[in-house]
Design a protein around this motif. Structure first.
Motif, mmCIF file in Angstrom:
data_model
loop_
_atom_site.group_PDB
_atom_site.id
_atom_site.type_symbol
_atom_site.label_atom_id
_atom_site.label_comp_id
_atom_site.label_asym_id
_atom_site.label_seq_id
_atom_site.Cartn_x
_atom_site.Cartn_y
_atom_site.Cartn_z
ATOM 1 N N ASP A 41 0.839 -1.199 0.000
ATOM 2 C CA ASP A 41 0.000 0.000 0.000
ATOM 3 C C ASP A 41 0.878 1.255 0.000
ATOM 4 O O ASP A 41 1.665 1.454 0.929
ATOM 5 N N ASP A 42 0.770 2.048 -1.042
ATOM 6 C CA ASP A 42 1.506 3.322 -1.104
ATOM 7 C C ASP A 42 3.021 3.144 -1.186
ATOM 8 O O ASP A 42 3.771 3.960 -0.652
ATOM 9 N N CYS A 84 -6.738 4.209 -2.890
ATOM 10 C CA CYS A 84 -6.698 2.779 -2.579
ATOM 11 C C CYS A 84 -7.904 1.937 -3.025
ATOM 12 O O CYS A 84 -7.765 1.016 -3.838
ATOM 13 N N HIS A 205 1.830 2.283 4.102
ATOM 14 C CA HIS A 205 0.815 3.362 4.178
ATOM 15 C C HIS A 205 0.982 4.205 5.455
ATOM 16 O O HIS A 205 1.490 3.712 6.460
ATOM 17 N N ASP A 361 -0.684 -0.302 -4.666
ATOM 18 C CA ASP A 361 -1.924 0.262 -5.213
ATOM 19 C C ASP A 361 -1.761 1.617 -5.883
ATOM 20 O O ASP A 361 -2.548 1.962 -6.750
ATOM 21 N N GLN A 362 -0.812 2.386 -5.484
ATOM 22 C CA GLN A 362 -0.435 3.595 -6.227
ATOM 23 C C GLN A 362 0.990 3.912 -5.855
ATOM 24 O O GLN A 362 1.598 3.217 -5.060
ATOM 25 N N LYS A 374 -0.880 10.971 -2.190
ATOM 26 C CA LYS A 374 -0.908 10.540 -3.601
ATOM 27 C C LYS A 374 -2.019 11.317 -4.306
ATOM 28 O O LYS A 374 -1.966 12.506 -4.381
HETATM 29 CA CA CA Z 1 -2.890 3.130 -1.034
#
Ligand code: CA
Ligand code: SGN
Length: 538
Positions: A41-42, A84, A205, A361-362, A374
């Motif tokens: 995540d992130d 997300c 994250h 996810d990004q 983000k």
């Molecule tokens: Ca994320």
């Protein structure tokens, strides 16, 4: 093997052929690859050594890097909506946000009754599981087993939602616990079937918490600063300066270090000791380790500050170092977990027949433009890391040049298993790119749409990115932004009104409208507050 099947079939009397085809189908089913999808995540690309950015020497990612050596690393890999829940909904459905209904994190629960690729794999004979971060509010569907965090999940002593509706609290650090659940499921899965395992981490994250064993792992390092850490937001839309995700103005050391206790606000980034924060989740032993590490460091900072020894820029620099070191500590545990999964595959002779993907996810701003978070279509947030190992298919060291997006994952995974989506998806299978071929008609641009309104004050915007240019529209501000990524890689100069770029802008607008039409993107008026549900009949 198809030739072998054909040969055996030809040798048999006609009436046995259907039965035999069935038996052989089951036998050869084992050849369909397992799919291990590891999704954090992130995780910004800059914090993965294999991407070769300025943090390459520091980023603690030897195991993720192993995938780049034994498989492929994509640079032209982007998300369709940098937030997300929507990213994950598009991964599952192969559709843009306006079609699967999850346009924003606050769009409500994802409609999990709709088609997804896990359901398709499962009904084709795969055994399927998902563990860790889910963030779609509704329960996962298409899985034989799942155990996921409620909402964002927590770093320390996290709680999990189980398939029977109960919740269970676990002691320890999130990433370690998720990997334990993943390998346990691998141990007891139905070994007659190929598997799909979605192993999804919360880390790194926000609130960027490292495992306690990695506190201090980066104490001897000075993290290089991005050239735009002190961006003045000139020469671009004025909405950039209105952001609420600045290390300077929105990372509140006063709260985090408990100098002010009245209003924690968006604290917790450095991180803090408020009872409602991650700190409050720890037991006494964990808290003692935390305090022993952060306590003296915080005091040292506060002493310097009181002595007037720190300028405003020094404070930003101090926060940036603290932020990045915590973030990299969390990344270190993610990478260790990737290592554990790869070792599991090696030990159980699964490596040759398992596709392993590492993605996130990004992207994330690690101080670029002065930011953390983000959402924006700027490079750091738009880019998704994507590494893939598929022995016998992907040549080690492959660096595909075609543009891919998260809407492509579902059809790609299906093609890996020899399946086709049952209806038209927005995404395309990029198996050809994995084989080292770029089809002539492969996309020349990606479409992006960000629909949230509130958090971090990033405006809604919609755009396209080609390999060289990026054009996006901010309909609520009646503005366009155009960047020449070749001449201006840090995206500091909007060219949308520069006559020298008039032709380029025209061409990009054509692509923009063509893609909006291709994807049935709804009109801007529908992008306003509230949940928007795409209706193919309207
Ligand atoms: Ca994320
Ligand atoms: C939380 C974070 C935000 C973050 C969103 C979305 N705030 O709300 O900083 O942008 O999640 O992140 S926090 O105070 O709760 O940490 S996402 O990855 O789930 O989309």
């Amino acid at each position: 093997m198809d030739g072998a099947k054909l040969f055996i079939c030809r040798m048999l009397p006609f009436r046995f052929i259907p039965l035999l085809a069935c038996l052989l189908g089951a036998l050869f089913a084992a050849e369909r690859p397992n799919i291990l999808f590891i999704f954090s995540d992130d995780h910004a690309r800059r914090a993965i050594s294999a991407y070769g950015a300025d943090l390459a020497e520091i980023a603690p990612t030897p195991n993720i890097d192993r995938l780049s050596k034994e498989g492929a690393l994509f640079r032209q890999s982007f998300c369709a909506n940098s937030i997300c829940g929507p990213v994950r909904a598009s991964v599952m459905t192969g559709l843009h946000s306006h079609k699967n209904g999850l346009m924003r994190n606050d769009s409500g629960a994802f409609d999990s009754s709709q088609w997804n690729f896990a359901k398709e794999l499962r009904s084709a004979g795969y055994t399927t599981a998902a563990v860790g971060k889910w963030h779609l509010k509704s329960d996962p569907t298409g899985f034989d087993f799942w155990e996921v965090y409620p909402n964002q999940g927590s770093y320390y002593n996290p709680v999990f939602r189980k398939m029977d509706g109960s919740r269970v609290g676990e002691m320890g650090y999130c990433t370690d616990i998720v990997i334990g659940k993943a390998t346990k499921w691998l141990d007891r899965r139905d070994k007659d079937k190929p598997f799909l395992l979605m192993c999804q981490f919360k880390a790194p994250h926000r609130t960027f918490c490292p495992p306690l064993r990695h506190l201090g792992a980066f104490d001897d390092v000075t993290i290089p600063e991005p050239p735009t850490l002190f961006d003045d937001y000139a020469n671009r839309s004025k909405t950039l300066a209105e952001n609420e995700m600045e290390i300077d103005r929105h990372m509140h050391w006063q709260y985090d270090l408990q100098v002010r206790k009245d209003e924690p606000g968006a604290a917790g980034l450095l991180p803090n000791r408020f009872p409602a924060s991650e700190y409050g989740r720890m037991n006494e032993e964990q808290k003692a380790k935390w305090d022993a590490y952060y306590g003296p460091k915080n005091q040292e900072f506060l002493k310097k500050l009181a002595a007037g020894k720190l300028s405003e820029k020094d404070v930003v620099r101090w926060k940036y170092q603290r932020y990045l070191k915590n973030y990299l500590g969390a990344v270190k545990a993610v990478d260790e977990s990737v290592g554990k999964l790869l070792a599991y595959l090696d030990k159980h002779n699964l490596t040759d027949n398992t596709v392993v993907i590492y993605g996130s996810d990004q992207g994330f701003f690690l101080g670029e433009h002065g930011w953390f978070d983000k959402r924006w279509m700027f490079e750091e947030s738009l880019e998704m890391p994507f590494l893939i190992r598929w022995p016998g298919v992907v040549k080690p060291g492959l660096r595909p040049d075609g543009m891919i997006q998260n809407i492509d994952y579902a059809p790609t995974f299906l093609e890996m298993a020899g399946l086709k989506p049952p209806h038209k998806l927005d995404g395309e299978s990029f198996v050809p790119l994995l084989k080292g071929e770029t089809p002539r008609d492969w996309r020349e641009a990606i479409y992006y749409a960000y629909y949230e309104l509130g958090e971090h004050n990033v405006p809604q915007h919609y755009g396209v990115r080609t390999k060289r240019y990026k054009l996006f529209h901010l309909p609520n501000h009646r503005e366009w932004q155009l960047f020449d990524l070749e001449k201006d890689p840090h995206e500091l100069l909007d060219q949308s009104n520069n006559p020298e770029y008039a032709e380029v802008r025209k061409e990009l607008e054509v692509i923009y409208h063509r893609l909006r039409k291709q994807y049935d993107a709804p009109s801007y008026e529908k992008y306003g507050p509230g949940t928007f549900k795409w209706d193919p009949d309207k």
